[in-house]
Design a protein around this motif. Structure first.
Motif, PDB file in Angstrom:
ATOM      1  N   GLY A  41       0.788  -1.228   0.000  1.00 48.43           N
ATOM      2  CA  GLY A  41       0.000   0.000   0.000  1.00 48.43           C
ATOM      3  C   GLY A  41       0.818   1.273   0.000  1.00 48.43           C
ATOM      4  O   GLY A  41       0.306   2.341   0.298  1.00 48.43           O
ATOM      5  N   SER A  85      -2.051   6.400  -2.116  1.00 52.06           N
ATOM      6  CA  SER A  85      -2.362   5.570  -0.949  1.00 52.06           C
ATOM      7  C   SER A  85      -3.701   5.938  -0.323  1.00 52.06           C
ATOM      8  O   SER A  85      -4.344   5.090   0.286  1.00 52.06           O
ATOM      9  CB  SER A  85      -1.235   5.623   0.080  1.00 52.06           C
ATOM     10  OG  SER A  85      -1.077   6.926   0.577  1.00 52.06           O
ATOM     11  N   GLU A  86      -4.141   7.189  -0.480  1.00 49.78           N
ATOM     12  CA  GLU A  86      -5.472   7.574   0.002  1.00 49.78           C
ATOM     13  C   GLU A  86      -6.569   7.028  -0.909  1.00 49.78           C
ATOM     14  O   GLU A  86      -7.680   6.778  -0.466  1.00 49.78           O
ATOM     15  CB  GLU A  86      -5.592   9.098   0.090  1.00 49.78           C
ATOM     16  CG  GLU A  86      -4.801   9.702   1.222  1.00 49.78           C
ATOM     17  CD  GLU A  86      -4.771  11.218   1.164  1.00 49.78           C
ATOM     18  OE1 GLU A  86      -5.510  11.825   0.359  1.00 49.78           O
ATOM     19  OE2 GLU A  86      -3.983  11.804   1.925  1.00 49.78           O
ATOM     20  N   THR A  87      -6.253   6.845  -2.195  1.00 48.98           N
ATOM     21  CA  THR A  87      -7.234   6.387  -3.174  1.00 48.98           C
ATOM     22  C   THR A  87      -7.252   4.868  -3.301  1.00 48.98           C
ATOM     23  O   THR A  87      -8.320   4.259  -3.368  1.00 48.98           O
ATOM     24  CB  THR A  87      -6.940   7.011  -4.555  1.00 48.98           C
ATOM     25  OG1 THR A  87      -6.881   8.434  -4.415  1.00 48.98           O
ATOM     26  CG2 THR A  87      -8.011   6.635  -5.574  1.00 48.98           C
ATOM     27  N   SER A  89      -5.767   0.800  -2.332  1.00 50.64           N
ATOM     28  CA  SER A  89      -5.086  -0.083  -1.388  1.00 50.64           C
ATOM     29  C   SER A  89      -3.928  -0.787  -2.086  1.00 50.64           C
ATOM     30  O   SER A  89      -2.958  -1.183  -1.449  1.00 50.64           O
ATOM     31  CB  SER A  89      -6.058  -1.108  -0.795  1.00 50.64           C
ATOM     32  OG  SER A  89      -6.666  -1.874  -1.807  1.00 50.64           O
ATOM     33  N   THR A 120      -9.465   0.215  -4.975  1.00 47.48           N
ATOM     34  CA  THR A 120      -9.690   1.246  -3.960  1.00 47.48           C
ATOM     35  C   THR A 120      -9.880   0.591  -2.588  1.00 47.48           C
ATOM     36  O   THR A 120     -10.013  -0.629  -2.472  1.00 47.48           O
ATOM     37  CB  THR A 120     -10.946   2.083  -4.282  1.00 47.48           C
ATOM     38  OG1 THR A 120     -12.099   1.241  -4.160  1.00 47.48           O
ATOM     39  CG2 THR A 120     -10.870   2.694  -5.670  1.00 47.48           C
ATOM     40  N   HIS A 121      -9.936   1.427  -1.575  1.00 45.09           N
ATOM     41  CA  HIS A 121     -10.167   0.941  -0.213  1.00 45.09           C
ATOM     42  C   HIS A 121     -11.587   0.390  -0.060  1.00 45.09           C
ATOM     43  O   HIS A 121     -11.849  -0.371   0.874  1.00 45.09           O
ATOM     44  CB  HIS A 121      -9.896   2.056   0.801  1.00 45.09           C
ATOM     45  CG  HIS A 121      -8.474   2.512   0.788  1.00 45.09           C
ATOM     46  ND1 HIS A 121      -7.453   1.759   1.313  1.00 45.09           N
ATOM     47  CD2 HIS A 121      -7.894   3.629   0.284  1.00 45.09           C
ATOM     48  CE1 HIS A 121      -6.308   2.397   1.154  1.00 45.09           C
ATOM     49  NE2 HIS A 121      -6.549   3.528   0.526  1.00 45.09           N
ATOM     50  N   GLU A 122     -12.475   0.746  -0.977  1.00 46.31           N
ATOM     51  CA  GLU A 122     -13.845   0.215  -0.978  1.00 46.31           C
ATOM     52  C   GLU A 122     -13.950  -1.053  -1.825  1.00 46.31           C
ATOM     53  O   GLU A 122     -15.032  -1.543  -2.103  1.00 46.31           O
ATOM     54  CB  GLU A 122     -14.826   1.272  -1.514  1.00 46.31           C
ATOM     55  CG  GLU A 122     -14.969   2.498  -0.640  1.00 46.31           C
ATOM     56  CD  GLU A 122     -13.789   3.467  -0.794  1.00 46.31           C
ATOM     57  OE1 GLU A 122     -13.189   3.545  -1.899  1.00 46.31           O
ATOM     58  OE2 GLU A 122     -13.457   4.122   0.204  1.00 46.31           O
ATOM     59  N   ASN A 123     -12.796  -1.562  -2.275  1.00 51.01           N
ATOM     60  CA  ASN A 123     -12.687  -2.794  -3.065  1.00 51.01           C
ATOM     61  C   ASN A 123     -13.284  -2.686  -4.469  1.00 51.01           C
ATOM     62  O   ASN A 123     -13.804  -3.658  -5.003  1.00 51.01           O
ATOM     63  CB  ASN A 123     -13.291  -3.983  -2.302  1.00 51.01           C
ATOM     64  CG  ASN A 123     -12.609  -5.280  -2.683  1.00 51.01           C
ATOM     65  OD1 ASN A 123     -11.447  -5.287  -3.088  1.00 51.01           O
ATOM     66  ND2 ASN A 123     -13.327  -6.379  -2.558  1.00 51.01           N
TER      67      ASN A 123
END
Length: 159
Positions: A41, A85-87, A89, A120-123
């Motif tokens: 990440g 890294s904010e956008t 994973s 994304t972090h929301e997969n």
């Protein structure tokens, strides 16, 4: 039966065919894009550092609506590291076209299309197409990146 004699690694390396400057520049571009793949990440800045010049570097990213300009690898890495890294994973940068290289003396320019893709972090999966123009300088026996301009279509940006 006796196995055939194999050359030692040293003799294989010393008998290697020389590569053209164009091939060397393309190899550096592939290394740059490979170094853009996330590790845990994070953007692996140490791998990018191996490719860029030791001196000033100019990095421009045009998002259509706004631009970022960085004059050092440190500022470039700080900007991109937090953004990706904010956008995402995890992410990677893939070359999407032939690489056009022109060499004049100790300078080389290269242009190519690439695709930044990631989860994304929301997969969810996202990707953006971009065009890059890079300038390399040949110094101390190696091609080093001294300038990059990347253009991203505003409707395709993930950020």
């Amino acid at each position: 039966m006796v196995p055939p004699h194999l050359s030692s690694p040293l003799s294989v390396m010393t008998n290697r065919e020389p590569t053209s400057p164009e091939t060397e520049v393309k190899t550096r571009i592939f290394a740059w894009c490979s170094a853009w793949s996330s590790i845990g990440g994070k953007l692996p800045t140490d791998k990018l550092r191996e490719i860029v010049t030791d001196g000033p570097i100019r990095m421009v990213t045009d998002f259509g609506g706004h631009m970022t300009v960085n004059v050092s690898l440190e500022s470039y890495s700080a900007f991109w590291s937090s953004l990706v890294s904010e956008t995402f994973s995890e992410w990677s940068l893939l070359i999407d076209s032939p690489i056009d290289v022109a060499i004049s003396g100790n300078m080389a320019t290269a242009g190519f299309h690439a695709r930044l893709q990631g989860v994304t972090h929301e997969n969810t999966r996202k990707s953006q197409h971009q065009h890059s123009r890079q300038v390399f300088e040949y110094a101390h026996g190696v091609w080093r990146l001294v300038q990059e301009q990347t253009t991203i279509a505003p409707e395709e940006t993930c950020f």
